[in-house]
Design a protein around this motif. Structure first.
Motif, PDB file in Angstrom:
ATOM      1  N   PRO A  45      44.080  40.637  35.189  1.00 52.62           N
ATOM      2  CA  PRO A  45      42.747  40.373  35.729  1.00 52.62           C
ATOM      3  C   PRO A  45      41.636  40.909  34.817  1.00 52.62           C
ATOM      4  O   PRO A  45      40.578  40.302  34.702  1.00 52.62           O
ATOM      5  CB  PRO A  45      42.757  41.099  37.077  1.00 52.62           C
ATOM      6  N   ALA A  46      41.892  42.019  34.155  1.00 53.78           N
ATOM      7  CA  ALA A  46      40.892  42.615  33.269  1.00 53.78           C
ATOM      8  C   ALA A  46      40.523  41.689  32.114  1.00 53.78           C
ATOM      9  O   ALA A  46      39.408  41.752  31.594  1.00 53.78           O
ATOM     10  CB  ALA A  46      41.399  43.945  32.741  1.00 53.78           C
ATOM     11  N   ASP A  47      41.445  40.795  31.709  1.00 56.61           N
ATOM     12  CA  ASP A  47      41.138  39.830  30.651  1.00 56.61           C
ATOM     13  C   ASP A  47      39.970  38.927  31.031  1.00 56.61           C
ATOM     14  O   ASP A  47      39.306  38.355  30.171  1.00 56.61           O
ATOM     15  CB  ASP A  47      42.355  38.961  30.328  1.00 56.61           C
ATOM     16  N   PHE A  48      39.720  38.801  32.335  1.00 61.29           N
ATOM     17  CA  PHE A  48      38.632  37.970  32.838  1.00 61.29           C
ATOM     18  C   PHE A  48      37.472  38.796  33.373  1.00 61.29           C
ATOM     19  O   PHE A  48      36.518  38.262  33.913  1.00 61.29           O
ATOM     20  CB  PHE A  48      39.152  37.052  33.959  1.00 61.29           C
ATOM     21  N   GLY A  49      37.592  40.120  33.276  1.00 59.28           N
ATOM     22  CA  GLY A  49      36.572  41.010  33.802  1.00 59.28           C
ATOM     23  C   GLY A  49      36.699  41.242  35.302  1.00 59.28           C
ATOM     24  O   GLY A  49      35.739  41.614  35.959  1.00 59.28           O
ATOM     25  N   TRP A  50      37.886  41.001  35.836  1.00 61.01           N
ATOM     26  CA  TRP A  50      38.143  41.152  37.268  1.00 61.01           C
ATOM     27  C   TRP A  50      38.971  42.407  37.495  1.00 61.01           C
ATOM     28  O   TRP A  50      39.681  42.864  36.621  1.00 61.01           O
ATOM     29  CB  TRP A  50      38.917  39.964  37.818  1.00 61.01           C
ATOM     30  N   SER A  51      38.969  42.891  38.727  1.00 65.00           N
ATOM     31  CA  SER A  51      39.796  44.056  39.052  1.00 65.00           C
ATOM     32  C   SER A  51      41.132  43.648  39.676  1.00 65.00           C
ATOM     33  O   SER A  51      42.071  44.435  39.691  1.00 65.00           O
ATOM     34  CB  SER A  51      39.057  45.003  40.003  1.00 65.00           C
ATOM     35  N   ALA A  52      41.224  42.423  40.219  1.00 60.60           N
ATOM     36  CA  ALA A  52      42.456  41.951  40.861  1.00 60.60           C
ATOM     37  C   ALA A  52      42.516  40.428  40.782  1.00 60.60           C
ATOM     38  O   ALA A  52      41.501  39.771  40.546  1.00 60.60           O
ATOM     39  CB  ALA A  52      42.494  42.395  42.320  1.00 60.60           C
ATOM     40  N   TRP A  53      43.703  39.879  40.992  1.00 65.45           N
ATOM     41  CA  TRP A  53      43.886  38.431  40.962  1.00 65.45           C
ATOM     42  C   TRP A  53      43.400  37.740  42.231  1.00 65.45           C
ATOM     43  O   TRP A  53      43.199  36.529  42.239  1.00 65.45           O
ATOM     44  CB  TRP A  53      45.364  38.084  40.784  1.00 65.45           C
ATOM     45  N   ASP A  54      43.241  38.451  43.325  1.00 63.69           N
ATOM     46  CA  ASP A  54      43.009  37.798  44.616  1.00 63.69           C
ATOM     47  C   ASP A  54      41.631  37.177  44.806  1.00 63.69           C
ATOM     48  O   ASP A  54      41.408  36.459  45.767  1.00 63.69           O
ATOM     49  CB  ASP A  54      43.325  38.744  45.772  1.00 63.69           C
ATOM     50  N   GLY A  55      40.702  37.415  43.937  1.00 65.69           N
ATOM     51  CA  GLY A  55      39.409  36.743  43.982  1.00 65.69           C
ATOM     52  C   GLY A  55      38.377  37.320  44.926  1.00 65.69           C
ATOM     53  O   GLY A  55      37.280  36.792  45.035  1.00 65.69           O
ATOM     54  N   ARG A  56      38.698  38.401  45.610  1.00 63.59           N
ATOM     55  CA  ARG A  56      37.754  38.944  46.583  1.00 63.59           C
ATOM     56  C   ARG A  56      36.409  39.315  45.965  1.00 63.59           C
ATOM     57  O   ARG A  56      35.365  39.100  46.563  1.00 63.59           O
ATOM     58  CB  ARG A  56      38.342  40.149  47.297  1.00 63.59           C
ATOM     59  N   GLU A  57      36.409  39.870  44.781  1.00 66.24           N
ATOM     60  CA  GLU A  57      35.148  40.306  44.174  1.00 66.24           C
ATOM     61  C   GLU A  57      34.297  39.130  43.701  1.00 66.24           C
ATOM     62  O   GLU A  57      33.116  39.291  43.450  1.00 66.24           O
ATOM     63  CB  GLU A  57      35.423  41.258  43.018  1.00 66.24           C
ATOM     64  N   ARG A  58      34.892  37.944  43.614  1.00 68.88           N
ATOM     65  CA  ARG A  58      34.165  36.777  43.132  1.00 68.88           C
ATOM     66  C   ARG A  58      33.730  35.832  44.242  1.00 68.88           C
ATOM     67  O   ARG A  58      33.049  34.857  43.993  1.00 68.88           O
ATOM     68  CB  ARG A  58      35.033  36.008  42.125  1.00 68.88           C
ATOM     69  N   ARG A  59      34.115  36.098  45.465  1.00 71.49           N
ATOM     70  CA  ARG A  59      33.788  35.204  46.568  1.00 71.49           C
ATOM     71  C   ARG A  59      32.681  35.827  47.409  1.00 71.49           C
ATOM     72  O   ARG A  59      32.832  36.926  47.939  1.00 71.49           O
ATOM     73  CB  ARG A  59      35.032  34.952  47.421  1.00 71.49           C
ATOM     74  N   SER A  60      31.561  35.133  47.523  1.00 73.24           N
ATOM     75  CA  SER A  60      30.392  35.699  48.208  1.00 73.24           C
ATOM     76  C   SER A  60      30.704  36.084  49.649  1.00 73.24           C
ATOM     77  O   SER A  60      30.174  37.073  50.146  1.00 73.24           O
ATOM     78  CB  SER A  60      29.215  34.737  48.151  1.00 73.24           C
ATOM     79  N   LEU A  61      31.549  35.335  50.320  1.00 75.63           N
ATOM     80  CA  LEU A  61      31.888  35.658  51.705  1.00 75.63           C
ATOM     81  C   LEU A  61      32.511  37.049  51.810  1.00 75.63           C
ATOM     82  O   LEU A  61      32.296  37.754  52.777  1.00 75.63           O
ATOM     83  CB  LEU A  61      32.858  34.602  52.249  1.00 75.63           C
TER      84      LEU A  61
END
Length: 69
Positions: A45-61
């Motif tokens: 996930p860090a390769d994309f600047g994310w903390s996890a694969w689940d997408g929670r940090e990228r979903r506004s909801l």
């Protein structure tokens, strides 16, 4: 995810929301495993600047406070 959509749940519903993240995490884990096996390089996930694969940090909801919070 399939059951929630088949039942007619809206994209913004709690049913889809609760099914979305485990589904997304599984898809990304599958992709990372395939890449590691076939291409010799794995992704994180860090390769994309994310903390996890689940997408929670990228979903506004997910970033909205819960009612009553």
């Amino acid at each position: 995810m399939r059951r929630a959509v088949a039942a007619g749940a809206a994209w913004s519903s709690a049913e889809v929301h609760n099914a979305y993240h485990p589904y997304l995490a599984a898809v990304w884990a599958y992709r990372a495993a395939g890449r590691a096996e076939l291409a010799g390089g794995s992704l994180s996930p860090a390769d994309f600047g994310w903390s996890a694969w689940d997408g929670r940090e990228r979903r506004s909801l997910c970033r909205q406070p819960s009612p009553g919070a």
